[in-house]
Write a protein that holds these residues in place. Structure first.
Motif, short mmCIF file in Angstrom:
data_model
loop_
_atom_site.label_atom_id
_atom_site.label_comp_id
_atom_site.label_asym_id
_atom_site.label_seq_id
_atom_site.Cartn_x
_atom_site.Cartn_y
_atom_site.Cartn_z
N VAL A 4 0.89 -1.17 0.00
CA VAL A 4 0.00 0.00 0.00
C VAL A 4 0.91 1.21 0.00
O VAL A 4 1.85 1.29 0.78
CB VAL A 4 -0.87 0.04 1.27
N SER A 5 0.63 2.15 -0.91
CA SER A 5 1.56 3.26 -1.05
C SER A 5 1.28 4.35 -0.02
O SER A 5 2.11 5.20 0.22
CB SER A 5 1.45 3.82 -2.46
N ARG A 6 0.11 4.34 0.60
CA ARG A 6 -0.17 5.37 1.61
C ARG A 6 -0.57 4.66 2.89
O ARG A 6 -1.02 3.52 2.84
CB ARG A 6 -1.28 6.30 1.12
N PRO A 7 -0.42 5.33 4.03
CA PRO A 7 -0.79 4.64 5.27
C PRO A 7 -2.26 4.24 5.24
O PRO A 7 -3.10 5.01 4.76
CB PRO A 7 -0.54 5.71 6.35
N TYR A 8 -2.53 3.07 5.70
CA TYR A 8 -3.88 2.53 5.64
C TYR A 8 -4.75 3.17 6.73
O TYR A 8 -4.38 3.18 7.90
CB TYR A 8 -3.79 1.01 5.84
N ILE A 9 -5.90 3.67 6.35
CA ILE A 9 -6.89 4.13 7.35
C ILE A 9 -8.24 3.51 6.98
O ILE A 9 -8.80 3.78 5.92
CB ILE A 9 -7.01 5.66 7.40
N GLY A 10 -8.72 2.65 7.85
CA GLY A 10 -10.01 2.00 7.62
C GLY A 10 -11.02 2.51 8.63
O GLY A 10 -10.71 3.32 9.50
N VAL A 26 -19.91 -9.08 10.93
CA VAL A 26 -19.09 -9.55 9.81
C VAL A 26 -18.38 -8.35 9.16
O VAL A 26 -17.17 -8.40 8.91
CB VAL A 26 -19.95 -10.31 8.76
N ALA A 27 -19.13 -7.27 8.92
CA ALA A 27 -18.51 -6.08 8.32
C ALA A 27 -17.50 -5.46 9.27
O ALA A 27 -16.40 -5.05 8.86
CB ALA A 27 -19.59 -5.06 7.95
N ALA A 28 -17.86 -5.40 10.55
CA ALA A 28 -16.93 -4.84 11.54
C ALA A 28 -15.65 -5.66 11.58
O ALA A 28 -14.54 -5.12 11.56
CB ALA A 28 -17.59 -4.81 12.92
N MET A 29 -15.82 -6.98 11.59
CA MET A 29 -14.65 -7.86 11.67
C MET A 29 -13.75 -7.69 10.46
O MET A 29 -12.53 -7.56 10.58
CB MET A 29 -15.10 -9.31 11.80
N ALA A 30 -14.35 -7.70 9.27
CA ALA A 30 -13.53 -7.60 8.05
C ALA A 30 -12.78 -6.28 8.02
O ALA A 30 -11.59 -6.23 7.67
CB ALA A 30 -14.40 -7.76 6.81
N SER A 31 -13.44 -5.19 8.41
CA SER A 31 -12.74 -3.90 8.35
C SER A 31 -11.64 -3.84 9.41
O SER A 31 -10.55 -3.31 9.16
CB SER A 31 -13.72 -2.73 8.48
N PHE A 32 -11.91 -4.40 10.57
CA PHE A 32 -10.90 -4.44 11.65
C PHE A 32 -9.69 -5.27 11.21
O PHE A 32 -8.53 -4.85 11.33
CB PHE A 32 -11.56 -5.01 12.91
N LEU A 33 -9.96 -6.48 10.70
CA LEU A 33 -8.87 -7.37 10.29
C LEU A 33 -8.03 -6.73 9.18
O LEU A 33 -6.80 -6.81 9.19
CB LEU A 33 -9.44 -8.68 9.75
N ASP A 34 -8.72 -6.13 8.22
CA ASP A 34 -8.00 -5.57 7.09
C ASP A 34 -7.10 -4.41 7.55
O ASP A 34 -5.95 -4.29 7.11
CB ASP A 34 -8.99 -5.11 6.03
N VAL A 190 -12.41 1.28 2.31
CA VAL A 190 -13.78 1.05 2.80
C VAL A 190 -14.02 -0.45 2.74
O VAL A 190 -13.94 -1.05 1.66
CB VAL A 190 -14.79 1.81 1.91
N VAL A 191 -14.29 -1.05 3.89
CA VAL A 191 -14.61 -2.48 3.95
C VAL A 191 -15.96 -2.57 4.63
O VAL A 191 -16.13 -2.11 5.77
CB VAL A 191 -13.53 -3.24 4.76
N HIS A 219 -16.21 -5.39 -0.41
CA HIS A 219 -17.57 -5.65 0.06
C HIS A 219 -17.70 -7.12 0.44
O HIS A 219 -17.52 -8.00 -0.40
CB HIS A 219 -18.59 -5.24 -1.00
N THR A 220 -18.01 -7.34 1.70
CA THR A 220 -17.97 -8.70 2.27
C THR A 220 -19.37 -9.34 2.26
O THR A 220 -20.38 -8.64 2.20
CB THR A 220 -17.41 -8.63 3.69
#
Ligand code: GLU
Length: 291
Positions: A4-10, A26-34, A190-191, A219-220
């Protein structure tokens, strides 16, 4: 995992219309994990501008649920109800570009029409008053690559039409608020659940109009109830079972297509889950494993 070329902010952006349930986890988990797999930040935003749907206190219930599952967000949460000036500024910026118009069509008049037919696009007739405000969509196809769902495209004129950014009840529409806040919070990724896949082209278009950069999207899958409907607060999905946090976490993990993880604490669960998530190379494998 691709560099990733820029710092990740989810972010996780629940609507506080009730406690989290298995589907929203499920959405919370995927965004947290990512976020954690990218050594990134994970922000929390309470999407509480749809005031008729907000349940007082649900925001704090959601925060306690996340914390008791070991999901600690970074920084202070943002409440959309405190960000109304930002939405007004974006609305004004769109309006200055001639992209916004008042629409007098009632919900009833548009019932059964999946695409707004452009009734008010060329102005209101004398005696008509604006109820809602719409943004004009351009000709052409919006394309993006979803990290889970693969390549996507939508012709906004043909498939959506000019869409509402300020509602007839005076409230800011989700589509506008989410774009303004993702930019304001510097969100790079955006996850969220696949039910919002269809909104993404609209949001990318708004971001482009407003001169914001485009985040990446993932999109999960959703959890469906016995009738095949999305598990949701409207369908009375029960709140997360926090008496057995590991079972609750494993249910969401399985909905993400993974085999259950053996862990005796939530910290251990997250350590393993983050490691597994980080070891996945690219979207193709994510899709294969999930199906
Ligand atoms: N607030 C939205 C919801 O709870 C999610 C918005 C988003 O992630 O973009 O469905």
């Amino acid at each position: 995992m691709p560099p990733v070329s820029r710092p990740y902010i989810g972010r996780f952006a629940p609507s506080p219309s009730g406690p989290l349930h298995d589907g929203s986890l499920v959405a919370a988990m995927a965004s947290f994990l990512d976020a954690r797999a990218h050594q990134g930040a994970w922000l929390l935003r309470m999407e509480d501008i749809d005031t008729p749907r907000v349940v007082p206190g649900a925001d704090h219930v959601i925060m306690r649920q996340l914390q008791s599952l070991g999901m600690q967000w970074d920084g202070e949460p943002v409440w959309q109800s405190l960000r109304l000036d930002g939405y007004q500024a974006a609305f004004d910026a769109l309006r200055r570009q001639g992209l916004v118009y008042g629409c007098c069509c009632s919900r009833q008049a548009l019932a059964g029409m999946p695409v707004y037919p452009g009734t008010c696009r060329h102005g209101l007739l004398p005696g008509q008053t604006a109820r809602s405000w719409r943004v004009r969509v351009p000709e052409g196809v919006v394309r993006f690559v979803d990290r889970w769902q693969g390549p996507q495209e939508q012709d906004l004129q043909k498939e959506v039409g000019d869409f509402v950014i300020k509602r007839a009840d005076g409230l800011w529409a989700y589509q506008l608020a989410v774009v303004v806040d993702d930019a304001h919070q510097g969100i790079t990724d955006v996850v969220r659940g696949v039910d919002l896949l269809d909104s993404t082209a609209r949001q990318l278009q708004l971001a482009a109009y407003l001169g914001y950069g485009a985040p990446r999207h993932m999109h999960t899958p959703l959890i469906l109830d016995k009738l095949g409907r999305k598990l949701s607060k409207q369908n009375h999905a029960p709140a997360l079972d926090l008496a057995d946090p590991l079972a609750t976490l494993n249910r969401a993990w399985r909905a993400l297509g993974r085999a259950p993880l053996a862990a005796s604490t939530t910290d251990e669960f997250w350590g393993r889950a983050i490691e597994k998530w980080a070891s996945i190379q690219g979207p193709a494998l994510v899709v294969q494993q999930a199906l």
